[in-house]
Design a protein around this motif. Sequence first.
Motif, short mmCIF file in Angstrom:
data_model
loop_
_atom_site.label_atom_id
_atom_site.label_comp_id
_atom_site.label_asym_id
_atom_site.label_seq_id
_atom_site.Cartn_x
_atom_site.Cartn_y
_atom_site.Cartn_z
N GLU A 326 -30.46 98.33 -48.30
CA GLU A 326 -29.97 99.92 -48.51
C GLU A 326 -30.72 99.51 -50.44
N GLU A 327 -31.14 100.61 -50.97
CA GLU A 327 -31.05 100.54 -52.40
C GLU A 327 -29.37 100.37 -52.98
N PRO A 328 -29.70 99.15 -53.85
CA PRO A 328 -28.62 99.22 -54.71
C PRO A 328 -27.67 99.94 -55.07
N TYR A 329 -28.62 100.91 -54.94
CA TYR A 329 -27.05 102.12 -55.89
C TYR A 329 -26.82 102.64 -55.03
N LYS A 330 -26.92 102.87 -53.25
CA LYS A 330 -26.27 103.50 -52.20
C LYS A 330 -24.57 102.21 -51.96
N GLN A 331 -25.27 101.20 -51.93
CA GLN A 331 -24.51 99.83 -51.61
C GLN A 331 -23.39 100.08 -52.30
N VAL A 332 -23.74 100.42 -54.28
CA VAL A 332 -23.19 100.15 -55.51
C VAL A 332 -21.60 101.75 -54.49
N LEU A 333 -22.36 102.92 -54.38
CA LEU A 333 -21.97 103.63 -54.30
C LEU A 333 -20.61 103.72 -52.58
N PHE A 334 -20.71 102.96 -52.06
CA PHE A 334 -20.69 102.81 -50.38
C PHE A 334 -18.99 101.65 -50.76
N TYR A 335 -19.35 101.10 -51.78
CA TYR A 335 -18.29 100.18 -52.65
C TYR A 335 -17.47 100.42 -53.25
N LEU A 336 -17.91 101.20 -54.06
CA LEU A 336 -16.57 102.25 -54.62
C LEU A 336 -16.13 102.89 -54.15
N GLY A 337 -16.82 103.90 -52.88
CA GLY A 337 -15.69 104.59 -52.70
C GLY A 337 -14.62 103.85 -51.76
N LEU A 338 -14.97 102.60 -50.89
CA LEU A 338 -13.60 101.82 -50.43
C LEU A 338 -12.85 101.19 -51.46
N ILE A 339 -13.06 101.12 -52.38
CA ILE A 339 -12.46 100.70 -53.04
C ILE A 339 -10.93 101.62 -52.80
N CYS A 340 -11.93 102.45 -53.40
CA CYS A 340 -10.44 103.67 -53.80
C CYS A 340 -10.13 104.08 -53.18
N ALA A 341 -10.22 104.25 -51.98
CA ALA A 341 -10.04 104.88 -50.13
C ALA A 341 -8.30 104.16 -50.09
N GLU A 342 -7.76 104.61 -49.48
CA GLU A 342 -6.52 104.04 -49.25
C GLU A 342 -6.38 103.16 -48.00
N ARG A 343 -7.39 103.52 -47.22
CA ARG A 343 -7.77 102.80 -45.61
C ARG A 343 -9.06 102.62 -45.52
N GLY A 344 -9.86 101.72 -45.15
CA GLY A 344 -11.39 101.95 -45.31
C GLY A 344 -11.88 100.27 -45.23
N TRP A 345 -13.08 99.86 -44.25
CA TRP A 345 -13.79 98.89 -43.80
C TRP A 345 -15.47 98.97 -43.85
N THR A 346 -15.40 97.56 -44.02
CA THR A 346 -16.92 96.48 -44.33
C THR A 346 -18.06 97.10 -43.08
N LYS A 347 -19.06 97.04 -43.75
CA LYS A 347 -20.05 97.41 -42.87
C LYS A 347 -19.84 96.47 -41.17
N GLU A 348 -19.21 94.92 -42.39
CA GLU A 348 -19.72 93.73 -41.03
C GLU A 348 -18.19 94.21 -40.69
N GLN A 349 -16.95 94.59 -41.06
CA GLN A 349 -15.67 94.67 -39.90
C GLN A 349 -15.78 95.87 -39.24
N SER A 350 -16.82 96.80 -39.45
CA SER A 350 -17.30 97.32 -38.39
C SER A 350 -18.03 96.96 -37.49
N ALA A 351 -18.72 96.15 -37.73
CA ALA A 351 -20.08 95.54 -36.71
C ALA A 351 -19.21 94.95 -35.47
N ASP A 352 -18.58 94.15 -36.35
CA ASP A 352 -17.25 93.40 -35.56
C ASP A 352 -16.11 93.93 -34.11
N ALA A 353 -16.13 95.00 -34.62
CA ALA A 353 -15.03 95.92 -34.39
C ALA A 353 -15.55 96.44 -32.95
#
Length: 353
Positions: A326-353
């Motif tokens: 994906e475009e870099p800005y979309k990845q930045v927005l995702f990780y920014l939301g992940l950092i600010c969220a009380e609970r969340g997981w990366t795409k790699e963690q989701s794929a391994d689940a």
Amino acid sequence: MLLGWSTALAAGPSIGAKGFWFFKINLTLTEEGQDYVDDIVSVVFQYITMLRSAGVQQWIFSECADLSAMEFRFKDKENPQSYVTTLSNYLHNYPVEDILSHCYVMTEFNKELYNSFLDCLQPKYVRLIVINKRFEGTTSSVEPWYGSCYSSIRLDPSLIKSWEQTASCDSLHLPARNDFIPTNFNLCPLPDRPPRRPEMIKDTSLSKVWFKQDDTFRTPKAHIYLALETPAVFQDPRTAVMTKLLVMLLDDELTEFTYNATIAGMSYTMQANSRGIDVKIKGFSEKQSVLLTSIVNKIVTFVPDENRFVVYKEQLLRDFKNFQLEEPYKQVLFYLGLICAERGWTKEQSADA
């Protein structure tokens, strides 16, 4: 019979250059469907054969005309700058008195003209484009602007002939009449002093309901926002992914039923989040209760189909893996939301689940 070869289909005209258009049919294929491209094209031409046999229907034209007139009558406001630019372009091709309505108003049922369009949809005129990573390393040309690798070959005449000889299939048929088309556009009277904010009109141990009547735009449209909240959907990566899969399967199950509602000026979205599942419905209000009731009933009684589960599991895994493209800005927005969220997981963690 459901074959599970495709997860999405879209069809419609696409401009090629001034003076001619293409009619494009785009299908998103499953892993299994990629092995049956020729058969899928054959099914498409079977449907076109059925359309020719059934003939162009006056009632379908009337439905389309009513829907277009309804859309024009209650058209939402657009960005003034882009709207003026669009209308200016229309002046090259349409009389000034028609530039506002020519995309919407349908006045003449011209059966001969429509049949002439159907006659053009024949295998000998088809251009087939297949995009697949399976072709990597086997292509013969490179596109000069973006460096995309591709091959261009002529279709086998025997394959075209087999498509020309396809007979209509009994399981393919015209759609039923659309019961979601609204006919009542009357507005409910406003109270003497409309509330400025939504007010709670129901409060029980299981649900809360807020309501506010529109006193600004005054159109026969409504928004329904249903939040189904449960902590069970976001306890760990596995439950989060399973909830997302459930929503994808529900959407798939509802596609055929909700298509007519979408055509009739309504839309709905279903989305999984950290609180549960959100269902949003908007559009013309008259038949919204029918759509909402059907969606809720499907959620309550839904039993997933194992074959569709496999299809959407594959699609979800591809989405997780393709996130790095994906475009870099979309990845930045995702990780920014992940950092600010009380609970969340990366795409790699989701794929391994």
